[in-house]
Scaffold this motif. Structure first.
Motif, short mmCIF file in Angstrom:
data_model
loop_
_atom_site.label_atom_id
_atom_site.label_comp_id
_atom_site.label_asym_id
_atom_site.label_seq_id
_atom_site.Cartn_x
_atom_site.Cartn_y
_atom_site.Cartn_z
N VAL A 1 0.61 75.34 53.30
CA VAL A 1 0.76 76.24 52.15
C VAL A 1 -0.50 76.21 51.30
CG1 VAL A 1 2.05 76.64 50.00
CG2 VAL A 1 3.28 76.10 52.12
N ALA A 2 -1.07 75.03 51.10
CA ALA A 2 -2.28 74.93 50.28
C ALA A 2 -3.42 75.75 50.87
CB ALA A 2 -2.69 73.46 50.14
N VAL A 3 -3.68 75.58 52.15
CA VAL A 3 -4.77 76.30 52.79
C VAL A 3 -4.49 77.80 52.82
CG1 VAL A 3 -5.97 76.65 55.00
CG2 VAL A 3 -5.52 74.33 54.17
N THR A 4 -3.27 78.16 53.15
CA THR A 4 -2.92 79.58 53.24
C THR A 4 -3.04 80.27 51.89
OG1 THR A 4 -1.47 79.16 55.12
CG2 THR A 4 -1.12 81.21 53.92
N CYS A 5 -2.52 79.65 50.85
CA CYS A 5 -2.60 80.27 49.52
C CYS A 5 -4.03 80.35 49.01
CB CYS A 5 -1.72 79.51 48.53
SG CYS A 5 0.03 79.83 48.77
N ALA A 6 -4.84 79.38 49.37
CA ALA A 6 -6.24 79.38 48.93
C ALA A 6 -7.06 80.46 49.63
CB ALA A 6 -6.86 78.02 49.17
N THR A 7 -6.57 80.95 50.75
CA THR A 7 -7.36 81.89 51.55
C THR A 7 -6.72 83.27 51.70
OG1 THR A 7 -6.38 81.03 53.60
CG2 THR A 7 -8.45 80.03 52.87
N THR A 8 -5.67 83.53 50.93
CA THR A 8 -5.03 84.85 50.97
C THR A 8 -5.03 85.46 49.58
OG1 THR A 8 -2.85 83.81 50.74
CG2 THR A 8 -3.56 84.40 52.98
N ARG A 9 -4.86 86.78 49.53
CA ARG A 9 -4.95 87.51 48.27
C ARG A 9 -3.72 87.40 47.40
NH1 ARG A 9 -7.86 91.69 51.56
NH2 ARG A 9 -5.79 92.04 52.37
#
Length: 77
Positions: free
Chosen positions: A36-44
């Motif tokens: 979740v951390a990586v995904t949220c940091a790299t999505t709009r």
């Protein structure tokens, strides 16, 4: 109702990273929170993050990550 902004995603990423840092090594919680951390940091936005997490494997990590994202977005840390 508008979708969360990038800033909101970065806040979600920070919360998830904090959870990942506290979770036991090798645990499902650590894997889900890290995802979740990586995904949220790299999505709009929230919807894009949820879509990306929908492709996560293995299935148990995918389910836990989506559940965590929904909880964080609802303000339940």
């Amino acid at each position: 109702m508008s979708s969360p902004s990038t800033k909101d995603n970065l806040d979600l990423a920070e919360s998830a990273r904090d959870l990942a840092d506290r979770a036991p090594a090798g645990s499902l919680e650590k894997a889900a929170a890290g995802s979740v951390a990586v995904t949220c940091a790299t999505t709009r936005d929230f919807e894009q993050a949820r879509t990306v997490l929908g492709g996560l494997v293995p299935e148990d990590v995918r389910r836990a990550a989506i559940e965590l994202l929904d909880q964080l977005a609802a303000g339940h840390h």
